[in-house]
Design an enzyme around this catalytic site. Structure first.
Site, PDB file in Angstrom:
ATOM      1  CG  LEU A  36      14.973   3.543 -30.658  1.00 41.70           C
ATOM      2  CD1 LEU A  36      14.841   3.443 -29.132  1.00 41.70           C
ATOM      3  CD2 LEU A  36      16.185   4.406 -31.020  1.00 41.70           C
ATOM      4  N   GLY A  38      17.159  -0.138 -36.094  1.00 35.79           N
ATOM      5  CA  GLY A  38      17.568  -0.096 -37.501  1.00 35.79           C
ATOM      6  C   GLY A  38      16.882  -1.131 -38.371  1.00 35.79           C
ATOM      7  CB  CYS A  40      19.339  -5.655 -37.981  1.00 35.15           C
ATOM      8  SG  CYS A  40      19.531  -7.275 -37.264  1.00 35.15           S
ATOM      9  CE  LYS A  49      16.479 -14.548 -41.279  1.00 35.88           C
ATOM     10  NZ  LYS A  49      17.248 -13.487 -41.989  1.00 35.88           N
ATOM     11  CB  SER A 179      19.157 -16.126 -56.102  1.00 35.95           C
ATOM     12  OG  SER A 179      20.506 -16.275 -56.529  1.00 35.95           O
ATOM     13  CD  GLU A 201      21.967 -14.670 -59.089  1.00 35.79           C
ATOM     14  OE1 GLU A 201      21.367 -14.313 -58.065  1.00 35.79           O
ATOM     15  OE2 GLU A 201      22.867 -13.991 -59.634  1.00 35.79           O
ATOM     16  CG  ASP A 309      24.486  -2.503 -44.037  1.00 39.24           C
ATOM     17  OD1 ASP A 309      25.251  -3.361 -43.561  1.00 39.24           O
ATOM     18  OD2 ASP A 309      23.272  -2.706 -44.234  1.00 39.24           O
ATOM     19  CB  ALA A 317      23.071  -7.790 -38.146  1.00 38.63           C
ATOM     20  CG  HIS A 442      25.671 -40.395 -31.122  1.00 34.58           C
ATOM     21  ND1 HIS A 442      25.632 -40.292 -32.500  1.00 34.58           N
ATOM     22  CD2 HIS A 442      24.860 -41.436 -30.785  1.00 34.58           C
ATOM     23  CE1 HIS A 442      24.829 -41.239 -32.973  1.00 34.58           C
ATOM     24  NE2 HIS A 442      24.363 -41.946 -31.950  1.00 34.58           N
TER      25      HIS A 442
HETATM   26  C1  LIG Z   1      15.418  -8.301 -45.566  1.00 35.79           C
HETATM   27  C2  LIG Z   1      16.769  -8.301 -44.883  1.00 35.79           C
HETATM   28  C3  LIG Z   1      17.180  -9.407 -44.160  1.00 35.79           C
HETATM   29  C4  LIG Z   1      18.418  -9.393 -43.524  1.00 35.79           C
HETATM   30  N1  LIG Z   1      18.798 -10.499 -42.810  1.00 35.79           N
HETATM   31  C5  LIG Z   1      20.007 -10.495 -42.203  1.00 35.79           C
HETATM   32  C6  LIG Z   1      20.421 -11.615 -41.422  1.00 35.79           C
HETATM   33  O1  LIG Z   1      19.696 -12.606 -41.281  1.00 35.79           O
HETATM   34  N2  LIG Z   1      21.628 -11.568 -40.810  1.00 35.79           N
HETATM   35  C7  LIG Z   1      22.457 -10.484 -40.949  1.00 35.79           C
HETATM   36  O2  LIG Z   1      23.556 -10.497 -40.374  1.00 35.79           O
HETATM   37  N3  LIG Z   1      22.096  -9.409 -41.660  1.00 35.79           N
HETATM   38  C8  LIG Z   1      20.893  -9.392 -42.295  1.00 35.79           C
HETATM   39  N4  LIG Z   1      20.516  -8.293 -43.007  1.00 35.79           N
HETATM   40  C9  LIG Z   1      21.457  -7.139 -43.104  1.00 35.79           C
HETATM   41  C10 LIG Z   1      21.392  -6.281 -41.838  1.00 35.79           C
HETATM   42  O3  LIG Z   1      20.060  -5.900 -41.590  1.00 35.79           O
HETATM   43  C11 LIG Z   1      22.278  -5.055 -42.012  1.00 35.79           C
HETATM   44  O4  LIG Z   1      23.576  -5.464 -42.394  1.00 35.79           O
HETATM   45  C12 LIG Z   1      22.369  -4.274 -40.715  1.00 35.79           C
HETATM   46  O5  LIG Z   1      21.095  -3.843 -40.289  1.00 35.79           O
HETATM   47  C13 LIG Z   1      23.294  -3.068 -40.883  1.00 35.79           C
HETATM   48  O6  LIG Z   1      23.375  -2.379 -39.673  1.00 35.79           O
HETATM   49  P1  LIG Z   1      23.713  -0.831 -39.613  1.00 35.79           P
HETATM   50  O7  LIG Z   1      23.798  -0.506 -38.161  1.00 35.79           O
HETATM   51  O8  LIG Z   1      24.849  -0.533 -40.489  1.00 35.79           O
HETATM   52  O9  LIG Z   1      22.454  -0.088 -40.269  1.00 35.79           O
HETATM   53  P2  LIG Z   1      20.884  -0.231 -40.176  1.00 35.79           P
HETATM   54  O10 LIG Z   1      20.442  -1.426 -39.461  1.00 35.79           O
HETATM   55  O11 LIG Z   1      20.418  -0.030 -41.574  1.00 35.79           O
HETATM   56  O12 LIG Z   1      20.468   1.022 -39.296  1.00 35.79           O
HETATM   57  C14 LIG Z   1      20.657   2.318 -39.729  1.00 35.79           C
HETATM   58  C15 LIG Z   1      19.728   3.230 -38.953  1.00 35.79           C
HETATM   59  O13 LIG Z   1      20.103   4.560 -39.211  1.00 35.79           O
HETATM   60  C16 LIG Z   1      18.940   5.358 -39.327  1.00 35.79           C
HETATM   61  N5  LIG Z   1      19.296   6.548 -40.096  1.00 35.79           N
HETATM   62  C17 LIG Z   1      19.710   6.613 -41.376  1.00 35.79           C
HETATM   63  N6  LIG Z   1      20.018   7.890 -41.712  1.00 35.79           N
HETATM   64  C18 LIG Z   1      19.780   8.629 -40.610  1.00 35.79           C
HETATM   65  C19 LIG Z   1      19.912  10.003 -40.325  1.00 35.79           C
HETATM   66  N7  LIG Z   1      20.375  10.863 -41.227  1.00 35.79           N
HETATM   67  N8  LIG Z   1      19.573  10.433 -39.086  1.00 35.79           N
HETATM   68  C20 LIG Z   1      19.111   9.561 -38.154  1.00 35.79           C
HETATM   69  N9  LIG Z   1      18.976   8.265 -38.368  1.00 35.79           N
HETATM   70  C21 LIG Z   1      19.321   7.786 -39.580  1.00 35.79           C
HETATM   71  C22 LIG Z   1      17.945   4.449 -40.027  1.00 35.79           C
HETATM   72  O14 LIG Z   1      16.620   4.881 -39.785  1.00 35.79           O
HETATM   73  C23 LIG Z   1      18.261   3.115 -39.363  1.00 35.79           C
HETATM   74  O15 LIG Z   1      17.469   2.916 -38.221  1.00 35.79           O
HETATM   75  C24 LIG Z   1      19.263  -8.264 -43.633  1.00 35.79           C
HETATM   76  C25 LIG Z   1      18.848  -7.141 -44.354  1.00 35.79           C
HETATM   77  C26 LIG Z   1      17.615  -7.151 -44.965  1.00 35.79           C
HETATM   78  C27 LIG Z   1      17.192  -5.935 -45.733  1.00 35.79           C
END
Ligand SMILES: Cc1cc2nc3c(=O)[nH]c(=O)nc-3n(C[C@H](O)[C@H](O)[C@H](O)COP(=O)(O)OP(=O)(O)OC[C@H]3O[C@@H](n4cnc5c(N)ncnc54)[C@H](O)[C@@H]3O)c2cc1C
Length: 463
Positions: A36, A38, A40, A49, A179, A201, A309, A317, A442
């Site tokens: 749970l 995802g 993020c 972080k 990068s 890059e 995404d 996120a 300040h």
């Molecule tokens: C290393 C890294 C660092 C990041 N740092 C940042 C940051 O600092 N700040 C920021 O804003 N963003 C950051 N991001 C991006 C951010 O994590 C994503 O933009 C965000 O998680 C997208 O949210 P989402 O709800 O679209 O999908 P996700 O968070 O990808 O969640 C999707 C969920 O759906 C589930 N799922 C997929 N297919 C199915 C299915 N068929 N049935 C059931 N479940 C399914 C997956 O298991 C997952 O749990 C980072 C990403 C990465 C990889």
């Protein structure tokens, strides 16, 4: 079972959608095949972080003498650093479970896919499956690490971001390809841990979406910290036949260089998870590899929505969560404002940090604006001097015609905590003059915002 809403995916798109819908009085279920929260909470924003915090503590401890503090020799315990990060992620994931329970949201563990007629099939790990129905279905299945054919990931020596967060031992050397925020953050982390890092890059500057002056400042800081930065360079192939990986790089002089490293981390972007979720069965349209939606995240099929995404817009996120709220409030019959994609802050948590919103100077000029640009360096900030954090600056770009803020570009310690003021300023069309007239406390790093606005008007009063 019948629900008002089924959400597939529990990331910052999915879980926020589910909770907001429950608050609006809907009976909600969330389908999740993994943890749970995802990417993020489990594999993205939060664990990275946490790792970067450990790197920062190490850095501070090493510099303790500069602050008059005797701390002895500081060393990272790599597996403890990884374990702390996993612990933080687990705790956040459990927090989502608690929130779902509190909001009476049903969790359906398994892989969800659409069936025709607003039905969702949930396949459990043991191979059994069940079908549920809902009036509305939100797809929020997120994304995964993009794999390039020239850098095939084996998950051990040639890795993506997931493995980089859970390596069992610290590699002696690592080549990071790409990068953007993810590549730069992980390059910084591994370098701080003592790995010899090379960052490659393709574009002329690292953090290529940022203002050029910001990118150049970060590149200087990276080089000073010992990271080899190669720009205008591309990885042509990785030979994994020997003990060390042989990476062939076409450099900026158009020559081939061979780098021998223990690990290659590919951070070249993401691929949306849009396969095997029944889009074809439901007849949902795709555009440029993402699900096509309107301003309220409605797909072409009535009652089916997509957020996060898997749709257009920056993969962040806070964007996924904002889309979730907008989508659900529209379903609930409220009147949400469509999201302004021109006013989304982006942050990179390297050292120094980077935070920005709006147009870069180059993009603002390209768009034909006449500009007033003001910059205030942290070398002139009392708080930054007291903190020993003089690297970086605040750069503000105003439209000369009406003094509104076109873009804000910050690089320095804690600037990710400062950008929200400028997002509000842009949203409310606050002018440079109004920023100057707003009293900032300040000594704080945030005074640099007021000072940069003053600099744009030729009125800097402090150092
Ligand atoms: C290393 C890294 C660092 C990041 N740092 C940042 C940051 O600092 N700040 C920021 O804003 N963003 C950051 N991001 C991006 C951010 O994590 C994503 O933009 C965000 O998680 C997208 O949210 P989402 O709800 O679209 O999908 P996700 O968070 O990808 O969640 C999707 C969920 O759906 C589930 N799922 C997929 N297919 C199915 C299915 N068929 N049935 C059931 N479940 C399914 C997956 O298991 C997952 O749990 C980072 C990403 C990465 C990889």
């Amino acid at each position: 079972m019948n629900f008002d809403l089924i959400v597939i995916g529990s990331g910052p798109g999915g879980y926020v959608a589910a909770i907001r819908a429950a608050q609006c009085g809907m009976q909600v279920a969330v389908v999740e095949k993994a943890e749970l929260g995802g990417i993020c909470l489990n594999w993205g924003c939060i664990p990275t972080k946490s790792l970067l915090k450990s790197a920062q503590v190490l850095d501070y401890t090493r510099q303790a003498a500069d602050y008059g503090v005797k701390a002895g020799e500081a060393k990272a315990d790599f597996s403890a650093v990884i374990a702390r990060s996993r612990g933080v992620a687990d705790k956040m994931s459990k927090g989502i479970q608690y929130l779902f329970k509190k909001n009476n949201i049903t969790i359906l563990n398994g892989r969800g896919s659409l069936l025709a007629g607003k039905k969702v099939r949930v396949e459990q790990l043991d191979g059994t499956s069940e079908t549920h129905e809902a009036q509305h279905i939100i797809l929020a299945t997120g994304a995964r690490s993009r794999v390039l054919p020239t850098i095939p990931q084996d998950g051990k020596r040639i890795i993506g971001y997931r493995q980089a967060l859970t390596l069992e031992h610290k590699p002696a050397s690592m080549l990071v390809v790409g990068s953007g925020a993810i590549g730069s953050e992980l390059a910084w982390f591994y370098n701080a841990m003592g790995t010899k890092v090379t960052l490659v890059e393709f574009m002329p500057n690292i953090l290529p979406v940022e203002d050029e002056e910001v990118s150049k400042q970060v590149a200087r800081s990276f080089k000073k910290a010992g990271i080899d930065v190669l720009v205008k360079s591309s990885v042509e192939s990785v030979d994994a036949s020997g003990e060390l990986l042989k990476v062939s790089i076409r450099n900026k002089k158009d020559e081939i260089e061979i780098h021998e490293v223990e690990t290659v981390l590919s951070a070249v972007g993401i691929t949306p998870n849009i396969e095997n979720i029944g889009l074809e069965d439901a007849g949902i349209e795709i555009e440029k590899g993402r699900i096509k939606v309107d301003d309220f995240y409605r797909t072409n099929v009535e009652g089916i929505y997509a957020i996060g995404d898997i749709v257009h817009g920056p993969a962040l996120a806070h964007v996924a969560s904002a889309e979730a709220i907008c989508c659900v409030e529209k379903i609930a019959g409220l009147s949400p404002e469509p999201i302004d994609y021109g006013n989304i802050p982006g942050c990179t948590y390297t050292s120094p940090e980077v935070a920005s919103v709006g147009l870069t100077e180059a993009k603002a000029l390209e768009a034909g604006f006449e500009l007033k640009v003001g910059k205030f360096p942290f070398t002139a900030s009392g708080k930054a001097s007291a903190a020993g954090a003089n690297e970086g600056f605040v750069k503000l770009i105003f439209n000369a015609a009406d003094d509104t803020l076109l873009g804000a570009h910050l690089v320095g310690a804690n600037v990710t905590e400062m950008i929200a003021e400028l997002v509000v300023a842009r949203k409310k069309k606050i002018t440079g003059r109004e920023l100057i007239a707003t009293i900032h406390p300040h000594p704080t790093m945030s005074e640099a915002v007021m000072e940069a606005a003053a600099a744009a008007h030729g009125e800097t009063v402090h150092l």
